[in-house]
Design a protein around this motif. Sequence first.
Motif, PDB file in Angstrom:
ATOM      1  N   LEU A 170      40.343  37.544  58.850  1.00  0.00           N
ATOM      2  CA  LEU A 170      39.482  38.632  59.270  1.00  0.00           C
ATOM      3  C   LEU A 170      38.235  38.571  58.401  1.00  0.00           C
ATOM      4  CD1 LEU A 170      40.704  42.267  59.942  1.00  0.00           C
ATOM      5  CD2 LEU A 170      38.443  41.765  59.063  1.00  0.00           C
ATOM      6  N   LEU A 171      37.101  38.284  59.022  1.00  0.00           N
ATOM      7  CA  LEU A 171      35.859  38.053  58.282  1.00  0.00           C
ATOM      8  C   LEU A 171      34.931  39.262  58.386  1.00  0.00           C
ATOM      9  CD1 LEU A 171      35.076  34.403  59.467  1.00  0.00           C
ATOM     10  CD2 LEU A 171      36.323  35.099  57.426  1.00  0.00           C
ATOM     11  N   ILE A 172      34.388  39.651  57.253  1.00  0.00           N
ATOM     12  CA  ILE A 172      33.326  40.652  57.205  1.00  0.00           C
ATOM     13  C   ILE A 172      32.183  40.060  56.389  1.00  0.00           C
ATOM     14  CG2 ILE A 172      32.641  42.951  56.441  1.00  0.00           C
ATOM     15  CD1 ILE A 172      35.458  43.887  56.803  1.00  0.00           C
ATOM     16  N   ASP A 173      31.023  39.962  57.009  1.00  0.00           N
ATOM     17  CA  ASP A 173      29.860  39.310  56.358  1.00  0.00           C
ATOM     18  C   ASP A 173      30.229  37.921  55.852  1.00  0.00           C
ATOM     19  OD1 ASP A 173      28.405  41.571  56.872  1.00  0.00           O
ATOM     20  OD2 ASP A 173      28.643  42.424  54.872  1.00  0.00           O
ATOM     21  N   ASP A 174      30.967  37.179  56.700  1.00  0.00           N
ATOM     22  CA  ASP A 174      31.376  35.796  56.428  1.00  0.00           C
ATOM     23  C   ASP A 174      32.352  35.661  55.264  1.00  0.00           C
ATOM     24  OD1 ASP A 174      29.758  34.844  58.500  1.00  0.00           O
ATOM     25  OD2 ASP A 174      28.003  34.755  57.184  1.00  0.00           O
ATOM     26  N   GLN A 175      32.899  36.759  54.789  1.00  0.00           N
ATOM     27  CA  GLN A 175      33.871  36.719  53.704  1.00  0.00           C
ATOM     28  C   GLN A 175      35.264  37.042  54.251  1.00  0.00           C
ATOM     29  OE1 GLN A 175      33.382  35.795  50.437  1.00  0.00           O
ATOM     30  NE2 GLN A 175      31.347  35.228  51.200  1.00  0.00           N
ATOM     31  N   PRO A 176      36.296  36.209  53.920  1.00  0.00           N
ATOM     32  CA  PRO A 176      37.660  36.464  54.399  1.00  0.00           C
ATOM     33  C   PRO A 176      38.301  37.593  53.601  1.00  0.00           C
ATOM     34  CG  PRO A 176      37.650  34.526  52.997  1.00  0.00           C
ATOM     35  CD  PRO A 176      36.213  34.975  53.101  1.00  0.00           C
ATOM     36  N   GLN A 217      32.633  37.670  45.226  1.00  0.00           N
ATOM     37  CA  GLN A 217      31.837  37.960  46.416  1.00  0.00           C
ATOM     38  C   GLN A 217      32.711  38.565  47.515  1.00  0.00           C
ATOM     39  OE1 GLN A 217      29.686  34.576  47.868  1.00  0.00           O
ATOM     40  NE2 GLN A 217      28.427  35.777  49.270  1.00  0.00           N
ATOM     41  N   ARG A 218      33.904  38.008  47.696  1.00  0.00           N
ATOM     42  CA  ARG A 218      34.827  38.516  48.714  1.00  0.00           C
ATOM     43  C   ARG A 218      35.231  39.962  48.406  1.00  0.00           C
ATOM     44  NH1 ARG A 218      40.132  39.261  49.888  1.00  0.00           N
ATOM     45  NH2 ARG A 218      40.740  38.937  47.716  1.00  0.00           N
ATOM     46  N   LEU A 219      35.608  40.208  47.160  1.00  0.00           N
ATOM     47  CA  LEU A 219      36.047  41.550  46.775  1.00  0.00           C
ATOM     48  C   LEU A 219      34.905  42.557  46.840  1.00  0.00           C
ATOM     49  CD1 LEU A 219      38.375  40.654  43.760  1.00  0.00           C
ATOM     50  CD2 LEU A 219      39.061  41.395  46.046  1.00  0.00           C
ATOM     51  N   GLU A 220      33.687  42.117  46.547  1.00  0.00           N
ATOM     52  CA  GLU A 220      32.540  43.018  46.613  1.00  0.00           C
ATOM     53  C   GLU A 220      32.288  43.469  48.046  1.00  0.00           C
ATOM     54  OE1 GLU A 220      27.754  43.061  45.569  1.00  0.00           O
ATOM     55  OE2 GLU A 220      29.037  41.452  44.802  1.00  0.00           O
ATOM     56  N   VAL A 269      44.333  29.246  46.808  1.00  0.00           N
ATOM     57  CA  VAL A 269      44.839  30.614  46.922  1.00  0.00           C
ATOM     58  C   VAL A 269      44.379  31.457  45.737  1.00  0.00           C
ATOM     59  CG1 VAL A 269      46.940  31.989  46.747  1.00  0.00           C
ATOM     60  CG2 VAL A 269      46.825  30.096  48.371  1.00  0.00           C
ATOM     61  N   THR A 270      44.492  30.909  44.539  1.00  0.00           N
ATOM     62  CA  THR A 270      44.087  31.637  43.335  1.00  0.00           C
ATOM     63  C   THR A 270      42.586  31.914  43.350  1.00  0.00           C
ATOM     64  OG1 THR A 270      45.866  30.582  42.092  1.00  0.00           O
ATOM     65  CG2 THR A 270      44.096  31.597  40.825  1.00  0.00           C
ATOM     66  N   THR A 271      41.806  30.934  43.790  1.00  0.00           N
ATOM     67  CA  THR A 271      40.355  31.070  43.812  1.00  0.00           C
ATOM     68  C   THR A 271      39.904  32.146  44.790  1.00  0.00           C
ATOM     69  OG1 THR A 271      40.079  28.736  43.229  1.00  0.00           O
ATOM     70  CG2 THR A 271      38.174  29.862  44.211  1.00  0.00           C
ATOM     71  N   ILE A 272      40.469  32.134  46.012  1.00  0.00           N
ATOM     72  CA  ILE A 272      40.033  33.105  47.023  1.00  0.00           C
ATOM     73  C   ILE A 272      40.474  34.514  46.659  1.00  0.00           C
ATOM     74  CG2 ILE A 272      42.045  33.019  48.562  1.00  0.00           C
ATOM     75  CD1 ILE A 272      38.323  33.018  49.594  1.00  0.00           C
ATOM     76  N   LEU A 273      41.652  34.642  46.000  1.00  0.00           N
ATOM     77  CA  LEU A 273      42.139  35.961  45.635  1.00  0.00           C
ATOM     78  C   LEU A 273      41.205  36.639  44.640  1.00  0.00           C
ATOM     79  CD1 LEU A 273      44.439  38.023  45.943  1.00  0.00           C
ATOM     80  CD2 LEU A 273      45.573  36.922  44.003  1.00  0.00           C
TER      81      LEU A 273
END
Length: 500
Positions: free
Chosen positions: A127-133, A19-22, A11-15
Amino acid sequence: MNQPHDDQVAVTTILASTQRLEVLNTVVPNMDKPDADFRGIAEIAAGLFEAPVALVSLIGATDQWFKAAVGTDEIHAPAADSFCLHTIAGPADGALIVADAATDLRFSSQPRVVAAPFLRFYAGVPLLIDDQPVGTICVFDVKPRHQMEPQLIVQLQRLSRVASSLFKLKHEAHQRALKEAALSREEQRHAMALDAANVGSWLWDIRSGNVSCNEPMLRMFGMKPGKTVQARDIFGAIHPEDRIATLSKLRAAMTQDEEYDGTFRVAQSGRWLLGRGRVHERDANGKPTRFLGINIDVTEEQGSTQRTRLLLRELNHRVKNTLAMLQALARQTLRQTSDPQEFMTAFAGRLQAISEAHGLLSDHEWGAIRLSALLAKQLAPHVRDYETQIEIHKDEILLGPDQAVGLGLVLHELATNAAKYGSLSVARGKVVLTARSVDEDGRRILHLTWTEVGGPPVQEPTRRGFGSILIERSLDKVMGSSVKVEYLPAGLTAIVRLPL
């Protein structure tokens, strides 16, 4: 024994994933603002699960934002307390189902579980955008649920893909709008520069005889703005003593693929004009179809031979640069799908439609082509999903060159209009095409009906624009053909009659 710890690490890592936030910040820069376009998705999710609360949510670095919500007026919540954060930390194609949050150690102490609204059940998918959750589609209930149809999760995942596509489409539309605005400013800057320099620019459609001119060009020939200019009007305005030589130079430039360069007088005013130009486009057989050029008033320079020689050297450089600029602008504009802004853009869609039809005809050595191939070529660029938005009921029909080019223009204009204002401007809109070959007095006639459904309400335009005129006249070369457009409230309908 390590599962809670491992879950917290994920959870901490994905938050904090850079790359996800970008991706999230690029595609949805205004994630803190609810968007009514996603309201329907949340309502469908709530209806599927018969749940009191449903969300289309995005998870930023610290907060969870609700782009659409059913059953709550909140627009954001702390990401750290979010059920959805655990959802995006799981597999990309997975789902998180919490049958009873009060008995789940991950959520039993969360504020919205131990206090109002006392949430118990949760189901969410990433919800994925460009393979990022970047967020979730999820539902909540205040009662626990220990049994649930697996098909509901499948439906929720489909809604997630729809929401993802909608986010991408809105982002791409915004980017196109920015590019079109920049192009429009550039076009205006070039047009103002030409006006300031008193350079007349023109584009001659050799087949139709139409000439698109800017205002300096019209002033040079003593013509009123707004008038439809034909090539014969321009040639007729040239002084009789200069007309034959000017036309000869134009023909030589078209035949020998050389640059046109000539000086002539305008009969009405007696002023001298310097003309430069070249063939801008040829058809598949090499015949010129478009001629692009400029005119500059050089009356004063004709007073002195020496002054003329010196000035023409400078003008030669200026004209070449200006012509190169116009050609580059024409090419850029012809690649766009935006509304016309200057004279060249009025022909952009027409040129593209002719090009597509010519390409198909060239592939078949200028024999007959299938109607289905023409439909796909002309309509595919204007739809998000061809299979779902274009419904075709047709006979097997072959089109000759005149029919293919004319009908291609009609289809292009109808599709462009539908994409901007009609059924193809919305995700659920579609076009239904019916094409039948009918025998009338021993002649085969194509009866084609274009019907738009699922789009915005239609109002008949108060004036006929260039597109409407083009639709009506595109089949002029085919005797006995006709196009009738009806602006019905439920959607635009066009009826085409075309002898085969």
